[in-house]
Design a protein around this motif. Structure first.
Motif, PDB file in Angstrom:
ATOM      1  N   ASP A   1      -5.984  11.576   5.160  1.00 18.81           N
ATOM      2  CA  ASP A   1      -5.022  12.588   4.711  1.00 18.81           C
ATOM      3  C   ASP A   1      -5.022  12.730   3.190  1.00 18.81           C
ATOM      4  N   LEU A   2      -5.282  11.636   2.493  1.00 18.09           N
ATOM      5  CA  LEU A   2      -5.323  11.696   1.025  1.00 18.09           C
ATOM      6  C   LEU A   2      -6.636  12.304   0.524  1.00 18.09           C
TER       7      LEU A   2
ATOM      8  N   VAL B   1      -4.214   7.582   6.794  1.00 17.91           N
ATOM      9  CA  VAL B   1      -3.646   7.957   5.495  1.00 17.91           C
ATOM     10  C   VAL B   1      -4.764   8.233   4.494  1.00 17.91           C
TER      11      VAL B   1
ATOM     12  N   ASN C   1       7.622   9.430   8.930  1.00 24.06           N
ATOM     13  CA  ASN C   1       6.520   8.464   8.878  1.00 24.06           C
ATOM     14  C   ASN C   1       5.557   8.797   7.734  1.00 24.06           C
ATOM     15  N   TYR C   2       4.413   8.130   7.702  1.00 24.87           N
ATOM     16  CA  TYR C   2       3.476   8.285   6.574  1.00 24.87           C
ATOM     17  C   TYR C   2       3.014   9.728   6.392  1.00 24.87           C
TER      18      TYR C   2
ATOM     19  N   ARG D   1       8.830   1.126   6.113  1.00 27.98           N
ATOM     20  CA  ARG D   1       9.215   2.362   5.442  1.00 27.98           C
ATOM     21  C   ARG D   1       8.359   3.548   5.855  1.00 27.98           C
ATOM     22  N   THR D   2       7.027   3.311   6.028  1.00 23.01           N
ATOM     23  CA  THR D   2       6.106   4.436   6.235  1.00 23.01           C
ATOM     24  C   THR D   2       5.573   4.535   7.659  1.00 23.01           C
TER      25      THR D   2
ATOM     26  N   TYR E   1     -13.565  16.878   4.205  1.00 24.97           N
ATOM     27  CA  TYR E   1     -12.186  16.397   4.162  1.00 24.97           C
ATOM     28  C   TYR E   1     -11.810  15.840   5.530  1.00 24.97           C
ATOM     29  N   ARG E   2     -11.320  14.608   5.542  1.00 28.63           N
ATOM     30  CA  ARG E   2     -10.928  13.898   6.782  1.00 28.63           C
ATOM     31  C   ARG E   2     -12.098  13.768   7.773  1.00 28.63           C
TER      32      ARG E   2
ATOM     33  N   ILE F   1       3.155   2.810   8.800  1.00 24.22           N
ATOM     34  CA  ILE F   1       1.740   2.419   8.855  1.00 24.22           C
ATOM     35  C   ILE F   1       1.683   0.974   9.333  1.00 24.22           C
TER      36      ILE F   1
ATOM     37  N   PHE G   1       5.276  11.313   4.069  1.00 21.94           N
ATOM     38  CA  PHE G   1       4.998  10.879   2.693  1.00 21.94           C
ATOM     39  C   PHE G   1       3.807  11.641   2.098  1.00 21.94           C
TER      40      PHE G   1
ATOM     41  N   LEU H   1      -0.068   2.236  -1.316  1.00 25.59           N
ATOM     42  CA  LEU H   1      -1.045   3.262  -0.912  1.00 25.59           C
ATOM     43  C   LEU H   1      -0.339   4.600  -0.793  1.00 25.59           C
ATOM     44  N   ILE H   2       0.885   4.561  -0.274  1.00 18.58           N
ATOM     45  CA  ILE H   2       1.673   5.804  -0.156  1.00 18.58           C
ATOM     46  C   ILE H   2       3.145   5.435  -0.253  1.00 18.58           C
TER      47      ILE H   2
END
Lengths: 344, 344
Positions: free
Chosen positions: A271-272, A268, B39-40, A256-257, B275-276, A259, B43, A343-344
């Protein structure tokens, strides 16, 4: 109630994360951190306002680097109710007499032999066995990943009969520039079983488990490939439901994602906006969950730098006997932002 | 004054960072982001509350993945004052006619040929040349690193006569799992000069520069090894003073802090909670700064994922003619937390 005074002996990969986690706990305070060499981690500790304690004989090295120190390691231990020992593998045991001399409780890490402590610990598996203990050993990152998974399956799906697990370890932590392999896959050790099986048995007694391990040239995460034989036949949906609903386990849906790798899990997390991109949860690839009669197969990533951090926090509450298992896990999860589900 | 409406076409490594940066600007608002595959990153865009726009023909793919879309790419462009084009290398030029059709300004990236835009841009070097332009091209990460360094030396230390630079590039971004090399050092290209020298000349006209580049198996940062010949003899202290006092340049003192590698720069960034772990500053190894008569040598790291982000923000203000160079750089630095002086 007075907050638990916690000191961190060893401010490296695990120690610095546990220190940051302590600062987020409503029922704990950080006495300070002890460090032997004045490298960049000492500078960041000072920048964060953590008191720095050093071995007496190293004082001048720190002063020369312009780092303000608050005392020696004995001073720190004296001020604390409990010590988190995050010194390098095997060094923790050599500090134990010092903790004993000051009559302080201590939490050791999985790099120590099991007999350094009264109990080896994994919060979802045996929190209650650690209540009131003076010396607790949080098992290693790989063992923590295995135990969270096994205890969840054993408690929520079916009793476990047999475990066969392949561990593909990361070669070094991201910060390490002199460790390898960087171009080889190394049986670690070439003999079977690897020590992980024995380490699991320090927490779940008497199951049939054999582990094999290799090291691969990557820094991001370990990856485990697991085959579990259960007492009963099992449906994939039931496994999925149990895993989705378990704290400190996150699911990664690859189809789906998109990953499909440890690298993308880390991306990810970046990114979060997760601090240091830490992933203290076991990260299970949902598409890998496969059942056949009474056998279950799955793959998951283990973030070696952070997975034991919540366990260390829970171990403190168990040792001090200030919270029940569920209370401690809840506070730790909320303060550290630990997830369950996707997770996402 | 109305805030500038910015749309991001292409939500990958650069696009997602620029989107986050736009959200932090007091004088800009984010219309949304456009993406071609669900893709992720799509999301996380939704999770962050960014409006997602997709090519009409891909709508069903996104809907199937459960991603809410806000319209097609034309809708997004129509709503915006200016487009940041962060589509893959070479794809940006193919979108230019669409931006022109809607009479919108656009910022392109260094993966496009220089003639896609009226001006190639590096904020510290030529902000004023980009004022009011309709099409601006932010030069690539490597060229941005070179230009920040050269313009600082040229403006603050001595006029530059000649530049000889070796670029050791990272092989892939951390999230990329199908790109290499993973066990080779690859001249890139084997011919000399590499395109970087030519790219520098699109911003600083007429200097004598030759660049050579290789790719090394790492994901974290590029590293440049530079030899600059100046018009005048130069003292190391004067160079150091100039670099210490320049925005978007940080110094890494290896002997004092033990940070001796790109891996350890990244580790410190993680520890500081960036961040990141982004490092949009040029990260100069202080110990590498060496002078001999009128020659200057130095090494620095370039974080390929983030170094062009502040330049994209400044390019928007230049194109819209809403801030002077100094004002724009100040706002960008403050909102993004960009440093000068020692990283730690």
């Amino acid at each position: 109630m007075a907050r638990v005074k916690v000191a961190i002996n060893g401010y490296g990969t695990i120690g610095k994360r546990v220190a940051d986690a302590i600062k987020l706990q409503p029922d704990m305070e950080l006495v300070g951190v002890a460090k032997t060499s004045p490298n960049y981690e000492a500078f960041t500790a000072i920048k964060k306002g953590y008191k720095l304690f050093v071995p007496k004989e190293n004082t001048s090295k720190f002063e020369k680097a312009g780092l303000q120190i608050s005392g020696n390691i004995e001073d720190m231990i004296n001020e604390a109710d409990i010590i988190i020992d995050t010194t390098p593998n095997g060094v923790g045991a050599s500090y134990k007499p010092l903790y004993q001399k000051f009559e302080k409780k201590a939490i050791f890490q999985g790099g120590e032999k099991a007999d350094v402590a009264e109990v080896s610990f994994s919060a979802l598996c045996n929190y209650d066995e650690a209540l009131n203990k003076n010396y607790i050993r949080v098992v290693s990152c790989n063992t923590t990943g295995i135990l969270r998974t096994l205890c969840t399956i054993n408690n929520k799906v079916s009793k476990i009969e047999k475990v066969r697990v392949t561990i593909v370890r990361r070669a070094s932590d991201p910060k390490e520039v002199k460790k390898g392999p960087i171009n080889s896959i190394v049986p670690d050790p070439a003999s079977v079983p690897s020590h992980h099986a024995k380490d699991v048995l320090t927490v779940i007694k008497g199951i049939d488990i054999v582990s094999m391990a290799v090291v691969a040239p990557t820094t991001l995460m370990h990856l485990h490939l697991m085959n579990i034989t259960l007492k009963n036949n099992v449906k994939r949906e039931d496994v999925l439901t149990a895993l989705k609903d378990t704290e400190r386990i996150v699911l990664i849906n690859s189809s789906r994602t998109g990953i499909g790798s440890t690298a993308e899990i880390v991306e990810v997390s970046r990114d979060l906006g997760r601090y240091r991109y830490d992933i203290p949860e076991v990260a299970i690839f949902e598409d890998s969950i496969y059942t056949q009669n009474n056998e279950l197969f799955l793959m998951y990533g283990v973030h070696q730098e952070s997975i034991v951090v919540p366990e260390n926090i829970d171990a403190i509450r168990a040792a001090m006997n200030i919270s029940s298992k569920d209370e401690s896990i809840k506070i730790t999860n909320e303060t550290l932002g630990l997830m369950k589900g996707y997770l996402i």
